[in-house]
Write a protein that holds these residues in place. Structure first.
Motif, PDB file in Angstrom:
ATOM      1  N   SER A   1       0.882  -1.213   0.006  1.00  0.00           N
ATOM      2  CA  SER A   1       0.057  -0.097   0.011  1.00  0.00           C
ATOM      3  C   SER A   1       0.912   1.240   0.008  1.00  0.00           C
ATOM      4  N   LYS A   2       1.786   1.200   0.845  1.00  0.00           N
ATOM      5  CA  LYS A   2       2.808   2.455   0.902  1.00  0.00           C
ATOM      6  C   LYS A   2       3.619   2.544  -0.501  1.00  0.00           C
ATOM      7  N   ALA A   3       3.876   1.437  -1.041  1.00  0.00           N
ATOM      8  CA  ALA A   3       4.811   1.370  -2.407  1.00  0.00           C
ATOM      9  C   ALA A   3       3.714   2.175  -3.613  1.00  0.00           C
ATOM     10  N   ALA A   4       2.290   1.872  -3.366  1.00  0.00           N
ATOM     11  CA  ALA A   4       1.550   2.196  -4.440  1.00  0.00           C
ATOM     12  C   ALA A   4       1.099   3.840  -4.153  1.00  0.00           C
ATOM     13  N   ASP A   5       1.164   4.089  -2.744  1.00  0.00           N
ATOM     14  CA  ASP A   5       0.805   5.489  -2.434  1.00  0.00           C
ATOM     15  C   ASP A   5       2.172   6.547  -2.990  1.00  0.00           C
ATOM     16  N   ALA A   6       3.404   5.986  -3.149  1.00  0.00           N
ATOM     17  CA  ALA A   6       4.535   6.844  -3.208  1.00  0.00           C
ATOM     18  C   ALA A   6       4.477   7.598  -4.320  1.00  0.00           C
ATOM     19  N   LYS A   7       4.967   8.857  -3.993  1.00  0.00           N
ATOM     20  CA  LYS A   7       4.996   9.719  -5.192  1.00  0.00           C
ATOM     21  C   LYS A   7       6.242   9.434  -5.828  1.00  0.00           C
ATOM     22  N   PRO A   8       6.229   9.682  -7.148  1.00  0.00           N
ATOM     23  CA  PRO A   8       7.512   9.598  -7.900  1.00  0.00           C
ATOM     24  C   PRO A   8       8.568  10.565  -7.623  1.00  0.00           C
ATOM     25  N   ASP A   9       9.892  10.119  -7.632  1.00  0.00           N
ATOM     26  CA  ASP A   9      11.092  11.120  -7.228  1.00  0.00           C
ATOM     27  C   ASP A   9      11.367  11.842  -8.805  1.00  0.00           C
ATOM     28  N   VAL A  10      12.189  12.441  -8.592  1.00  0.00           N
ATOM     29  CA  VAL A  10      12.625  13.427  -9.846  1.00  0.00           C
ATOM     30  C   VAL A  10      13.135  12.330 -10.831  1.00  0.00           C
ATOM     31  N   PHE A  11      14.050  11.482 -10.203  1.00  0.00           N
ATOM     32  CA  PHE A  11      14.591  10.414 -11.219  1.00  0.00           C
ATOM     33  C   PHE A  11      13.746   9.502 -11.914  1.00  0.00           C
ATOM     34  N   GLN A  12      12.549   9.091 -11.005  1.00  0.00           N
ATOM     35  CA  GLN A  12      11.414   8.198 -11.619  1.00  0.00           C
ATOM     36  C   GLN A  12      10.823   9.273 -13.020  1.00  0.00           C
ATOM     37  N   ALA A  13      10.403  10.312 -12.537  1.00  0.00           N
ATOM     38  CA  ALA A  13       9.723  11.449 -13.402  1.00  0.00           C
ATOM     39  C   ALA A  13      10.479  11.456 -14.766  1.00  0.00           C
ATOM     40  N   ILE A  14      11.861  11.716 -14.756  1.00  0.00           N
ATOM     41  CA  ILE A  14      12.453  12.103 -15.932  1.00  0.00           C
ATOM     42  C   ILE A  14      12.742  10.878 -16.838  1.00  0.00           C
ATOM     43  N   SER A  15      12.710   9.799 -16.183  1.00  0.00           N
ATOM     44  CA  SER A  15      12.885   8.355 -16.725  1.00  0.00           C
ATOM     45  C   SER A  15      12.453   8.228 -18.112  1.00  0.00           C
ATOM     46  N   ASP A  16      11.150   8.640 -18.463  1.00  0.00           N
ATOM     47  CA  ASP A  16      10.456   8.609 -19.570  1.00  0.00           C
ATOM     48  C   ASP A  16      10.817   9.749 -20.636  1.00  0.00           C
ATOM     49  N   PRO A  17      11.011   9.431 -21.883  1.00  0.00           N
ATOM     50  CA  PRO A  17      11.463  10.581 -22.860  1.00  0.00           C
ATOM     51  C   PRO A  17      10.394  11.476 -23.180  1.00  0.00           C
ATOM     52  N   THR A  18       9.009  11.056 -23.106  1.00  0.00           N
ATOM     53  CA  THR A  18       7.808  11.968 -23.300  1.00  0.00           C
ATOM     54  C   THR A  18       7.994  13.205 -22.225  1.00  0.00           C
ATOM     55  N   ARG A  19       8.197  12.511 -20.849  1.00  0.00           N
ATOM     56  CA  ARG A  19       8.227  13.592 -20.010  1.00  0.00           C
ATOM     57  C   ARG A  19       9.415  14.466 -20.035  1.00  0.00           C
ATOM     58  N   ARG A  20      10.581  13.839 -20.290  1.00  0.00           N
ATOM     59  CA  ARG A  20      11.702  15.071 -20.534  1.00  0.00           C
ATOM     60  C   ARG A  20      11.391  15.887 -21.681  1.00  0.00           C
ATOM     61  N   SER A  21      10.524  15.441 -22.849  1.00  0.00           N
ATOM     62  CA  SER A  21      10.151  16.444 -24.045  1.00  0.00           C
ATOM     63  C   SER A  21       9.303  17.437 -23.189  1.00  0.00           C
ATOM     64  N   LEU A  22       8.486  16.964 -22.343  1.00  0.00           N
ATOM     65  CA  LEU A  22       7.350  18.009 -21.689  1.00  0.00           C
ATOM     66  C   LEU A  22       8.190  18.843 -20.920  1.00  0.00           C
ATOM     67  N   LEU A  23       8.983  18.642 -20.301  1.00  0.00           N
ATOM     68  CA  LEU A  23       9.786  19.646 -19.303  1.00  0.00           C
ATOM     69  C   LEU A  23      10.616  20.697 -20.514  1.00  0.00           C
ATOM     70  N   GLN A  24      11.001  20.212 -21.502  1.00  0.00           N
ATOM     71  CA  GLN A  24      11.836  20.971 -22.497  1.00  0.00           C
ATOM     72  C   GLN A  24      10.910  22.063 -23.094  1.00  0.00           C
ATOM     73  N   LEU A  25       9.591  21.517 -23.275  1.00  0.00           N
ATOM     74  CA  LEU A  25       8.753  22.424 -23.725  1.00  0.00           C
ATOM     75  C   LEU A  25       8.248  23.643 -22.948  1.00  0.00           C
ATOM     76  N   LEU A  26       8.401  23.273 -21.783  1.00  0.00           N
ATOM     77  CA  LEU A  26       7.998  24.168 -20.169  1.00  0.00           C
ATOM     78  C   LEU A  26       9.004  24.937 -20.076  1.00  0.00           C
ATOM     79  N   VAL A  27      10.156  24.955 -20.460  1.00  0.00           N
ATOM     80  CA  VAL A  27      11.339  25.804 -20.176  1.00  0.00           C
ATOM     81  C   VAL A  27      11.069  27.099 -19.965  1.00  0.00           C
TER      82      VAL A  27
END
Length: 115
Positions: free
Chosen positions: A6-32
């Motif tokens: 339950s704790k693992a399912a409720d855990a928020k993603p950290d920065v490393f998990q969040a940027i691990s996906d290329p789509t999310r990295r592209s979104l960050l670039q668009l928002l710079v």
């Protein structure tokens, strides 16, 4: 579900998990440089608005983007502060590679001095 699961399912993603996906990295670039609505962001990807919104939610949960509602529209902007954690982590490896390259240079130059 066990308490640990339950704790693992409720855990928020950290920065490393969040940027691990290329789509999310592209979104960050668009928002710079600008705040953008989800409809504009969706136009940059071959996926549904719902899929883009899920990626934005992960980025928001990691603290990398902020969302605000303007009328019926949701706009997103980059929050770069959490990226400092990533920068500090990468700085260690910069030093590691600098040291390795220095050792390689010394080895190559010492071989050049030998007949």
């Amino acid at each position: 579900m066990s308490n640990a699961n339950s704790k693992a399912a409720d855990a928020k993603p950290d920065v490393f998990q969040a940027i691990s996906d290329p789509t999310r990295r592209s979104l960050l670039q668009l928002l710079v440089d600008q705040e953008l609505p989800v409809t504009t962001l969706t136009g940059h990807f071959p996926m549904s608005r719902t899929a883009v919104s899920k990626h934005l939610r992960i980025l928001a949960d990691a603290g990398l983007v902020k969302e605000r509602k303007v009328g019926r529209e949701r706009r997103y902007r980059l929050e770069p502060e959490p990226l400092l954690e990533l920068k500090r982590w990468l700085a260690y490896y910069d030093r590691y590679w600098d040291n390795r390259l220095l050792l390689l240079k010394q080895l190559v130059e010492s071989d050049e001095d030998e007949p």
